[in-house]
Design a protein around this motif. Structure first.
Motif, PDB file in Angstrom:
ATOM      1  N   ARG A 103      -5.181   4.034 -17.822  1.00 31.60           N
ATOM      2  CA  ARG A 103      -6.337   5.178 -18.822  1.00 31.60           C
ATOM      3  C   ARG A 103      -5.317   4.473 -19.855  1.00 31.60           C
ATOM      4  NH1 ARG A 103      -3.525  10.277 -17.655  1.00 31.60           N
ATOM      5  NH2 ARG A 103      -0.837  10.215 -17.391  1.00 31.60           N
ATOM      6  N   ASN A 141      -7.393  14.444 -23.387  1.00 32.88           N
ATOM      7  CA  ASN A 141      -6.407  14.368 -22.691  1.00 32.88           C
ATOM      8  C   ASN A 141      -4.894  14.028 -23.397  1.00 32.88           C
ATOM      9  OD1 ASN A 141      -5.617  15.705 -19.723  1.00 32.88           O
ATOM     10  ND2 ASN A 141      -4.350  13.501 -19.790  1.00 32.88           N
ATOM     11  N   GLU A 142      -4.052  14.166 -23.380  1.00 31.73           N
ATOM     12  CA  GLU A 142      -2.755  14.592 -24.025  1.00 31.73           C
ATOM     13  C   GLU A 142      -3.353  13.101 -25.250  1.00 31.73           C
ATOM     14  OE1 GLU A 142       0.470  13.916 -21.122  1.00 31.73           O
ATOM     15  OE2 GLU A 142       0.556  15.917 -21.219  1.00 31.73           O
ATOM     16  N   GLN A 145      -0.328   9.889 -25.704  1.00 28.42           N
ATOM     17  CA  GLN A 145       0.628  10.260 -24.321  1.00 28.42           C
ATOM     18  C   GLN A 145       0.536   8.554 -23.756  1.00 28.42           C
ATOM     19  OE1 GLN A 145       2.640  12.372 -23.428  1.00 28.42           O
ATOM     20  NE2 GLN A 145       2.691  11.870 -21.756  1.00 28.42           N
ATOM     21  N   ASP A 275       1.346  20.891 -22.666  1.00 27.72           N
ATOM     22  CA  ASP A 275       1.546  20.418 -21.592  1.00 27.72           C
ATOM     23  C   ASP A 275       3.038  20.547 -21.201  1.00 27.72           C
ATOM     24  OD1 ASP A 275      -1.250  19.731 -21.995  1.00 27.72           O
ATOM     25  OD2 ASP A 275      -1.071  17.965 -20.956  1.00 27.72           O
ATOM     26  N   TYR A 277       6.414  19.944 -18.768  1.00 31.67           N
ATOM     27  CA  TYR A 277       6.460  19.913 -17.097  1.00 31.67           C
ATOM     28  C   TYR A 277       8.649  19.556 -16.641  1.00 31.67           C
ATOM     29  CZ  TYR A 277       2.565  17.846 -16.188  1.00 31.67           C
ATOM     30  OH  TYR A 277       1.093  17.909 -16.099  1.00 31.67           O
ATOM     31  N   GLU A 306      -1.352  22.112 -19.034  1.00 29.12           N
ATOM     32  CA  GLU A 306      -0.788  21.147 -17.746  1.00 29.12           C
ATOM     33  C   GLU A 306       0.673  22.028 -17.905  1.00 29.12           C
ATOM     34  OE1 GLU A 306      -1.117  17.748 -17.701  1.00 29.12           O
ATOM     35  OE2 GLU A 306      -3.376  17.299 -18.834  1.00 29.12           O
ATOM     36  N   PHE A 346      -0.461  21.541 -13.008  1.00 30.35           N
ATOM     37  CA  PHE A 346      -0.950  20.437 -12.774  1.00 30.35           C
ATOM     38  C   PHE A 346      -0.397  19.865 -11.539  1.00 30.35           C
ATOM     39  CE2 PHE A 346      -0.733  15.823 -12.305  1.00 30.35           C
ATOM     40  CZ  PHE A 346      -2.331  15.917 -12.705  1.00 30.35           C
ATOM     41  N   GLU A 356      -1.447   7.918  -9.768  1.00 26.20           N
ATOM     42  CA  GLU A 356      -1.188   9.267  -9.433  1.00 26.20           C
ATOM     43  C   GLU A 356      -2.118   9.471  -7.533  1.00 26.20           C
ATOM     44  OE1 GLU A 356      -0.144  11.851 -13.080  1.00 26.20           O
ATOM     45  OE2 GLU A 356      -2.169  11.921 -13.135  1.00 26.20           O
ATOM     46  N   ASN A 359       0.848  12.159  -6.024  1.00 22.93           N
ATOM     47  CA  ASN A 359       1.555  13.481  -7.737  1.00 22.93           C
ATOM     48  C   ASN A 359       1.619  14.939  -6.705  1.00 22.93           C
ATOM     49  OD1 ASN A 359       2.906  13.995  -9.607  1.00 22.93           O
ATOM     50  ND2 ASN A 359       0.755  12.799 -10.668  1.00 22.93           N
ATOM     51  N   TYR A 360       2.648  15.323  -7.241  1.00 22.02           N
ATOM     52  CA  TYR A 360       2.750  16.203  -7.065  1.00 22.02           C
ATOM     53  C   TYR A 360       1.628  17.700  -7.704  1.00 22.02           C
ATOM     54  CZ  TYR A 360       4.366  15.678 -12.051  1.00 22.02           C
ATOM     55  OH  TYR A 360       4.446  15.217 -13.278  1.00 22.02           O
TER      56      TYR A 360
END
Ligand code: GAL
Ligand code: ZN
Length: 727
Positions: A103, A141-142, A145, A275, A277, A306, A346, A356, A359-360
């Motif tokens: 991506r 998105n972000e 990133q 976002d 984490y 997120e 997220f 992903e 993913n969690y």
């Protein structure tokens, strides 16, 4: 606060969607974000749009009372677009083209790509802009990133040259301002200027080792790329806004920054969103990112599009630890209390495929509700209980921490002690040490209105323009208290040093000059007597020896005396104590130089931090001076956390800042909110065991009789605050 999740209906059959939406309702979900990676489904070939699947999701959600947030899918240009226009691909600093198959494989400057992004954004706007079931839009998105913020394609190079030509007018002016005579780098035309190749972004690899580029070129490239992301975002914003009045935003990455100046880029969006984490296992307070978020749009509420939902598998690295029981709820409520008005985990349920995979998420692959799901439900209920109190109050802080992207970039471009010293980490440390002492702070840009703050802290404001310096002097002269960290005003906006004394253009404000500087590495620390805080400290990261502004003190044969009461010499102030007895005349040699205009009330600087050992014993590293009606203090070195906290608390006290009326400590936070005649304190315990707080101030002797807004209990002082809990 609106609470919800991100979700991927493009991975789901209808029956699965229905089952998951049922669970969302049970979890208390109010909003769902979708579509940010679904371009190939929304537009499987150019101009052919398929919104049916997204309509169906929006519809099923609305029937369940859940609002939708629809994203533009531009973080993932689809295969057909990349094959037709390979020139839109992202080229990294080594010249490697990021291929299709991951991506964020696009150039944000490329006009062809921007046109396609505007097309899809416009189609989405036309479809959902007036749809009452859709509450807001997310762009991309972000942005930037995964080390995609600094593209090196030919379109970027050409655009950079054009941008420079517009800013400088002539290449002669650029040569002058960048000092390109150094290493024979003078340009004859803008077409000779290339993009710098060695990156400062996290995760990017050096292109050429031991190759040192012009710091002025590099800083302008940071600004150019940040600006190009801003334009890329605005192209989509305009396309959406043509169809909607609903909030349009994008998701930034908070204090991880992605090298976009969010003060500039979010000025054109309706709400700041980011976002986050945070580790929910380390007991850290993670409050700095909220303070930063609040400051992006001058205290306006912000969103977390997120937010972490659990542990287990992960996109990169080695997986993530699961949160401690209660930690997710605690951190969501902490966000709400700090000013967050919408938070989405997220993500709702994990999936088996792609980068992903597994993913969690709130729900693991089997979709069985377990502790994270139940904790979400409990959090949703708590948010309802707190809604009225949060609606009527807002965070109220008396301290501002100044934060600046030019400074962040310039210190990455020419680091002073890498990796030990990091500007953003340093700002966060100051914030968190204050927080743990019950003192809330906002994080604001250099341009912010400071008039409402009793105390302003500028942690190492490395790059400053003259207007900012003047504003700070006005703030202090008018009665404000200012603390500056080391490395202040060392660079101008062209990322050039000066030929005057440090802090350049501010020596009259602080009444001191920097006499000598060096990094502090492990093993080369100095012990420091901190007079204001009444404790000793250890220097960290960087050390600046100070001298009074009015005379030159040569460090090698300094006449400054040690703090143990040894005789004073003319030209210095006693290092012990910070205030002279009333009527005391400053010793000869510390009076302001003739001709310098200082506001009435200004006094000579007093040294409040003195080295205790090494060959610097007796020499000053911290100073304070009355300047006009306020106070300006200069901290010539980083300090260990305990001493830093003691010093900050002592200075806040001098500035008349009100701290929370409880004795807090590490991993404890008190957030103050006021409004509509109401006052509330939110006490967070990030530790792994319950705590009972003691009353710290005399006001508290007026017997505390608190009611917990969550439980309605009368809890006297605070009652015990559970591990990973709050009152
Ligand atoms: C974010 C990104 C999401 C997802 C998440 C967790 O940075 O925006 O799409 O990748 O990390 O893995
Ligand atoms: Zn490019």
């Amino acid at each position: 606060m609106i609470y919800g999740v991100s979700w991927y209906p493009e991975h789901r059959e209808r029956a699965q969607m229905e089952a998951e939406i049922d669970l969302m309702v049970q979890a208390g979900v109010q909003a769902v974000r979708m579509g940010e990676f679904a371009w190939c489904r929304l537009e499987p070939c150019e101009g052919v749009f398929h919104f049916e699947w997204l309509d169906e999701a929006v519809d099923l959600l609305a029937n369940a009372g859940i609002q939708s947030i629809v994203c533009t899918p531009t973080a993932c240009p689809p295969a057909w677009l990349v094959m037709r226009h390979p020139e839109i691909l992202y080229v990294d600093n080594r010249g490697v083209t990021r291929p299709f198959g991951g991506r964020r494989h696009y150039c944000y400057t490329n006009e062809t790509y921007r046109r396609h992004c505007a097309r899809i954004a416009s189609a989405i706007g036309a479809r959902y802009g007036r749809d009452p079931r859709v509450m807001a839009f997310q762009i991309d998105n972000e942005p930037a990133q995964e080390a995609t913020g600094r593209c090196h394609c030919s379109a970027c190079e050409a655009a950079f040259r054009t941008w420079l030509a517009a800013r400088y007018g002539s290449v002669a002016e650029l040569n002058r301002r960048w000092g390109t005579i150094f290493w024979s780098q003078e340009y004859d035309g803008f077409d000779q200027i290339g993009l710098p190749v060695n990156p400062i972004e996290p995760d990017a690899m050096p292109a050429i080792r031991a190759y040192y580029e012009n710091p002025s070129l590099r800083l302008e490239y940071e600004r150019f790329c940040s600006e190009s992301q801003h334009v890329f975002q605005n192209v989509q914003r305009d396309a959406l806004k043509a169809h909607t009045d609903k909030p349009v935003t994008t998701n930034g990455t908070g204090v991880a920054t992605n090298s976009i100046d969010y003060y500039i880029s979010f000025a054109d969006l309706d709400v700041y969103a980011f976002d986050a984490y945070p580790s929910l296992r380390d007991g850290r307070i993670s409050a700095f990112m909220h303070a930063h978020a609040r400051g992006v749009k001058a205290g306006a509420p912000y969103w977390l599009l997120e937010f972490v939902s659990g542990g287990g598998h992960r996109l990169s690295g080695s997986g993530r630890l699961q949160p401690f029981p209660g930690a997710m709820r605690q951190s969501v409520l902490q966000a709400a209390v700090h000013g967050c008005e919408l938070l989405l985990h997220f993500q709702f349920r994990t999936f088996p495929m792609g980068a992903e995979q597994l993913n969690y998420a709130i729900l693991d692959q089997d979709g069985i509700p377990r502790r994270r799901f139940h904790e979400m439900r409990r959090t949703a209920d708590d948010l309802v209980r707190l809604a009225d109190l949060l609606d009527r109050t807002a965070p109220a802080n008396e301290v501002a921490i100044l934060f600046d992207y030019d400074t962040h970039w310039a210190l990455r471009i020419k680091p002073v002690n890498e990796p030990a010293f990091d500007y953003i980490d340093w700002c966060g440390r100051i914030h968190d040490r204050l927080a743990e002492a019950g003192i809330g702070a906002d994080v604001v840009p250099f341009s912010a209105d400071l008039s409402g703050y009793r105390l302003v802290i500028a942690p190492s404001p490395f790059v400053m323009d003259e207007a900012v310096k003047t504003r700070l002097k006005t703030y202090v002269a008018g009665g404000g208290h200012l603390l500056s960290g080391f490395l202040a005003a060392a660079k101008n906006p062209d990322n050039l040093g000066f030929q005057t004394s440090l802090p350049c253009g501010l020596t009259d404000l602080f009444g001191v000059r920097v006499a000598e500087v060096e990094p502090v590495f492990a093993g080369t620390e100095t012990r420091i007597a901190l007079k204001t805080a009444g404790c000793d400290a250890t220097s960290r990261w960087w050390l600046e020896m100070l001298e009074p502004e009015t005379e030159v003190v040569h460090v090698a044969n300094s006449t400054l005396s040690p703090p143990d009461g040894a005789p004073q010499t003319a030209g210095t102030k006693p290092p012990a104590g910070t205030e002279l007895p009333a009527g005391t005349e400053p010793p000869e040699g510390t009076k302001p130089l003739a001709g310098t205009e200082l506001p009435a009330g200004t006094e000579p600087a007093v040294f409040t931090g003195i080295c205790l050992d090494t060959f610097r014993a007796g020499l000053p590293v911290l100073s304070e001076r009355r300047y006009g009606r306020g106070l300006a203090a200069y901290l010539g070195t980083g300090l260990d956390d305990a001493a830093l906290q003691a010093w900050l608390v002592a200075m806040a006290d001098k500035a008349g800042v009100h701290a929370a009326p409880w004795r807090l400590g590490p991993d404890l936070e008190a957030v103050h909110r006021t409004g509509n005649g109401r006052e509330a304190w939110f006490l967070f315990n990030f530790r792994k065991e319950a705590v009972c707080l003691e009353i710290a101030t005399t006001t508290a002797e007026q017997a505390f009789d608190q009611v917990d807004a969550l439980t309605g209990e009368r809890i006297g002082n605070t009652g015990p605050i559970p591990a990973n809990g709050l009152r």
